[in-house]
Scaffold this motif. Sequence first.
Motif, short mmCIF file in Angstrom:
data_model
loop_
_atom_site.label_atom_id
_atom_site.label_comp_id
_atom_site.label_asym_id
_atom_site.label_seq_id
_atom_site.Cartn_x
_atom_site.Cartn_y
_atom_site.Cartn_z
N ARG A 322 -7.21 -8.41 -16.59
CA ARG A 322 -8.03 -9.58 -16.34
C ARG A 322 -8.12 -9.88 -14.84
NH1 ARG A 322 -9.83 -13.11 -19.93
NH2 ARG A 322 -8.44 -12.25 -21.50
N GLU A 323 -7.00 -9.75 -14.15
CA GLU A 323 -7.01 -10.00 -12.71
C GLU A 323 -7.89 -8.99 -11.98
OE1 GLU A 323 -2.97 -10.00 -11.55
OE2 GLU A 323 -2.45 -11.85 -12.62
N ALA A 324 -7.81 -7.72 -12.39
CA ALA A 324 -8.65 -6.70 -11.77
C ALA A 324 -10.12 -6.97 -12.03
CB ALA A 324 -8.26 -5.32 -12.29
N ALA A 325 -10.43 -7.43 -13.24
CA ALA A 325 -11.83 -7.73 -13.58
C ALA A 325 -12.36 -8.89 -12.75
CB ALA A 325 -11.94 -8.04 -15.07
N GLN A 326 -11.52 -9.90 -12.54
CA GLN A 326 -11.97 -11.06 -11.77
C GLN A 326 -12.14 -10.72 -10.29
OE1 GLN A 326 -9.46 -14.43 -12.63
NE2 GLN A 326 -10.03 -14.45 -14.79
N MET A 327 -11.39 -9.74 -9.82
CA MET A 327 -11.57 -9.30 -8.43
C MET A 327 -12.92 -8.62 -8.24
SD MET A 327 -7.75 -7.89 -7.48
CE MET A 327 -8.28 -7.35 -5.85
N ARG A 328 -13.49 -8.12 -9.32
CA ARG A 328 -14.79 -7.43 -9.23
C ARG A 328 -15.96 -8.39 -9.32
NH1 ARG A 328 -16.18 -2.60 -12.75
NH2 ARG A 328 -17.82 -2.62 -11.17
N LEU A 329 -15.71 -9.69 -9.36
CA LEU A 329 -16.81 -10.64 -9.47
C LEU A 329 -17.78 -10.56 -8.29
CD1 LEU A 329 -15.42 -13.95 -11.01
CD2 LEU A 329 -17.35 -12.60 -11.80
N ALA A 330 -17.34 -9.99 -7.18
CA ALA A 330 -18.23 -9.82 -6.04
C ALA A 330 -19.40 -8.90 -6.39
CB ALA A 330 -17.45 -9.26 -4.85
N ASP A 331 -19.23 -8.07 -7.44
CA ASP A 331 -20.31 -7.19 -7.87
C ASP A 331 -21.42 -7.95 -8.60
OD1 ASP A 331 -18.77 -5.18 -6.84
OD2 ASP A 331 -18.06 -4.44 -8.78
N LEU A 332 -21.13 -9.18 -8.99
CA LEU A 332 -22.11 -9.99 -9.73
C LEU A 332 -22.88 -10.87 -8.76
CD1 LEU A 332 -23.28 -11.10 -12.39
CD2 LEU A 332 -21.39 -12.75 -12.43
N PRO A 333 -24.17 -10.63 -8.57
CA PRO A 333 -24.95 -11.49 -7.67
C PRO A 333 -24.84 -12.95 -8.09
CG PRO A 333 -26.21 -9.54 -8.29
CD PRO A 333 -24.98 -9.54 -9.16
N PHE A 334 -24.60 -13.85 -7.14
CA PHE A 334 -24.36 -15.25 -7.46
C PHE A 334 -25.55 -15.91 -8.14
CE2 PHE A 334 -24.05 -19.80 -6.69
CZ PHE A 334 -22.74 -20.04 -7.11
N VAL A 335 -26.73 -15.33 -7.96
CA VAL A 335 -27.92 -15.93 -8.58
C VAL A 335 -27.73 -16.09 -10.09
CG1 VAL A 335 -29.06 -13.68 -8.84
CG2 VAL A 335 -30.43 -15.78 -8.81
N HIS A 336 -26.98 -15.17 -10.72
CA HIS A 336 -26.79 -15.25 -12.16
C HIS A 336 -25.87 -16.41 -12.54
CE1 HIS A 336 -29.00 -11.59 -12.38
NE2 HIS A 336 -28.09 -10.90 -11.71
N ILE A 337 -24.90 -16.68 -11.70
CA ILE A 337 -24.04 -17.85 -11.92
C ILE A 337 -24.84 -19.11 -11.68
CG2 ILE A 337 -21.94 -19.04 -11.15
CD1 ILE A 337 -20.93 -16.22 -10.28
N GLY A 338 -25.68 -19.10 -10.62
CA GLY A 338 -26.53 -20.25 -10.35
C GLY A 338 -27.49 -20.53 -11.48
N GLU A 339 -28.07 -19.48 -12.07
CA GLU A 339 -28.98 -19.67 -13.20
C GLU A 339 -28.24 -20.23 -14.41
OE1 GLU A 339 -30.66 -15.81 -13.61
OE2 GLU A 339 -32.40 -16.27 -12.35
N ALA A 340 -27.01 -19.78 -14.62
CA ALA A 340 -26.23 -20.30 -15.74
C ALA A 340 -25.92 -21.78 -15.55
CB ALA A 340 -24.92 -19.51 -15.88
N LEU A 341 -25.55 -22.17 -14.33
CA LEU A 341 -25.27 -23.59 -14.06
C LEU A 341 -26.52 -24.44 -14.22
CD1 LEU A 341 -22.94 -23.20 -10.94
CD2 LEU A 341 -22.26 -23.93 -13.25
N ALA A 342 -27.67 -23.88 -13.83
CA ALA A 342 -28.92 -24.62 -14.01
C ALA A 342 -29.26 -24.76 -15.49
CB ALA A 342 -30.06 -23.90 -13.26
N TYR A 343 -29.01 -23.70 -16.26
CA TYR A 343 -29.27 -23.76 -17.71
C TYR A 343 -28.40 -24.84 -18.37
CZ TYR A 343 -30.03 -22.20 -22.50
OH TYR A 343 -30.37 -22.15 -23.82
N LEU A 344 -27.17 -24.97 -17.88
CA LEU A 344 -26.25 -25.98 -18.41
C LEU A 344 -26.52 -27.37 -17.83
CD1 LEU A 344 -22.97 -23.86 -18.21
CD2 LEU A 344 -24.20 -24.48 -20.29
N ARG A 345 -27.53 -27.47 -16.94
CA ARG A 345 -27.93 -28.74 -16.31
C ARG A 345 -26.84 -29.32 -15.42
NH1 ARG A 345 -31.29 -31.80 -21.20
NH2 ARG A 345 -32.75 -30.08 -21.59
N VAL A 346 -26.00 -28.45 -14.91
CA VAL A 346 -25.03 -28.88 -13.91
C VAL A 346 -25.72 -29.06 -12.57
CG1 VAL A 346 -22.92 -28.22 -12.67
CG2 VAL A 346 -23.12 -27.75 -15.12
N ILE A 347 -26.68 -28.16 -12.29
CA ILE A 347 -27.50 -28.28 -11.09
C ILE A 347 -28.96 -28.33 -11.53
CG2 ILE A 347 -25.84 -27.16 -9.57
CD1 ILE A 347 -27.33 -24.57 -9.85
#
Length: 503
Positions: A322-347
Motif C-alpha cells: 500500500r505504501e509503495a502504491a501511494q508513492m506512485r500517486l505522482a503518476d496520476l495527473p491531478f486533474v483526475h483528482i480535481g474532477e473527482a472533487l468537483a463531482y463530489l461538489r467539494v469544489i
Amino acid sequence: MHEASDAVSRYSALRKALTGALSGREALIRRIPVGALVAVVVIPLVGCDVGPSSWFQRRASACPRPQAAQGVSGQFNQQQQEIRALRQGGFRGDFFAQLELARRYEGQRAVDKNLEDPVEAATWYAMALANAGGYAPIAAYERRAKGDGKALSRFDDCRAFERQSAYGALDRLLSRMSTEEREKVRNRVIYVLSSQGADGYRVLARIHDAFFGPYGEPSDNLQAVEAYGSQKRAGTPAALDLFRRNDVDAYLYNYLAVQTGDVSAYVMLKDFERSSPQRASYGAFVETKAKRWIPPYEFYPPESPESGVPHSDEADQSGEAREAAQMRLADLPFVHIGEALAYLRVISAPILDEKLLPSSDVQTFQAMLGRPVTGRLSAIEKVRAVQYAAVNGSSKAQLVLAVMYSEGVGVPRDYARAYHWYEEAERQGSAEAKYAMSTFFSLGLQGVADQDRARAVVYQLDGALAGFKPSVWRLQQLLAQVSRPPRPAAERGGRPYIERDYR
C-alpha cells in the motif's frame, strides 16, 4: 457513570468473596438469599452462561457501556464523532464497540434513525458473535465431582447475555433480507476480518469449520448451542445460515493466516490437516485457490448516510504494497483528482494543479472523511476522492480507478477490482470502458495474445485519461486474473462469456 462504577465494585467484591467460599452453583444458590442475588448480582452487569433454563439467564441484563458510547445527545457532530470512534474500535476488535455499532445501525433509538442500515447492523452483530472477547471466560467456578477435577459448570459475566441477544437480533435482521443483502453482510464480515491479518483469518477458518460453533466459538458454548435450537426452543436459522460450513474454506483461511508469517497459524494449520485424512488431501487445491483469493471489495456506500459518516477508511492502511502504491500517486495527473472533487461538489469546478486547490475546500473534504483537518491532501485522501466519486456514479472516476488498480497507483495492484471498475464504468455509459470491454476483455484469454487489440484499448484509454494509461502488459495480466477461455456461443447464448472469481 458513577452508579455503574459502584455496581461494578459491588459485583467484583461479591464474586471475589464467593470464589474462595463456594465450590459450585448449588452451593451459591443454597447459601445466598434470593433477595441478595436480585439486588447485587442481577444489576445490569451479569449474564450467567449456564443455559436457557437457568434462573440467572432469564434475569441477566446488558453490560454497562462507556459513557462516550451511550450518546445521550442527538447532536449531528457528536453523533459523527461517536460513530467514527465506535467504527475504529470495531475494526480493532472491541467487542462492545461492535455491539454498540450494531445497535446504532439497527436504529433502536429515535436519535439513531438517521443511521438505520440493516446490512451494516447485521455485519457488526456477526462481528461481535465471532469475537473471542465475547465468549472467552474471565472467571470460572468449578464443581469437582468425586475428585475427578472436571469443570461441570461455569459462571461468566454479562457477555453471555449480550451474545444471546446478538444471535436473536442477527437472526431477525437476516430473515428480512434478500439473498443479495445477505451476500453483502457476508462479504463485509470477510472484508473486516481479512483486514485484521492472521487473527482475522483464523476467525474466518473457525467460522467455516464444523468442529466449532456457528461463529467460531467453542462447540459447547451455550449461546452457540441455543442458536441451533431444539424441539422445545426455537433457534436462529437465518443466523446459522450466513456462513456455510465446509472444509475447503476452513482450510483456505487457515492457509491464508499462515501466509502472513504467523507462527501460531502454522501450528493450527498442521492441526487442521491432521484432524482428518480427507482434509489433508485438499492441500494442493487450497494452495492454488489461495493464490487467486482476494478479500471482497471495500464497502463504500452508494451515497453517504444521513449522518454523513462514510463507511470506509477504518481498516489498517499500512503495509509495504500500500505504501509503495501511494508513492506512485505522482503518476496520476491531478486533474483526475480535481474532477473527482468537483463531482463530489467539494469544489465548484475541476482544477489542473493541486496548488490551485483552496485549503478551505481541502478541510471540507477531510471533514467529510472524518480525517484530521490539515488543509492539505494526503495520499490516501487523494485516493479516497477518486473512490468516492466512483461509487457515487462518476463514470470518469470509475475508469480512473480501474486503471489505478491495474497499475498499482495509489492502491495495491488488484486485477479483479480493476475489472470490476471497468465494468461499472461501462454500465455508466463510458465509451472508453465499453470499447475496452467489447474489444479486449470479451475475448477471454485468447485476447491476451492479441497485441494489436491490447494496444488499441490502451490508446483509447489514453485519449480519455490525459496521459494516465495502463500498459499492454497490465491489461494482459488483468485479463488473465479475471477471465477464462470463452465457451462456445451455443452454451452462452451468443453473448461474451466471462467468469470471474472475486474471492
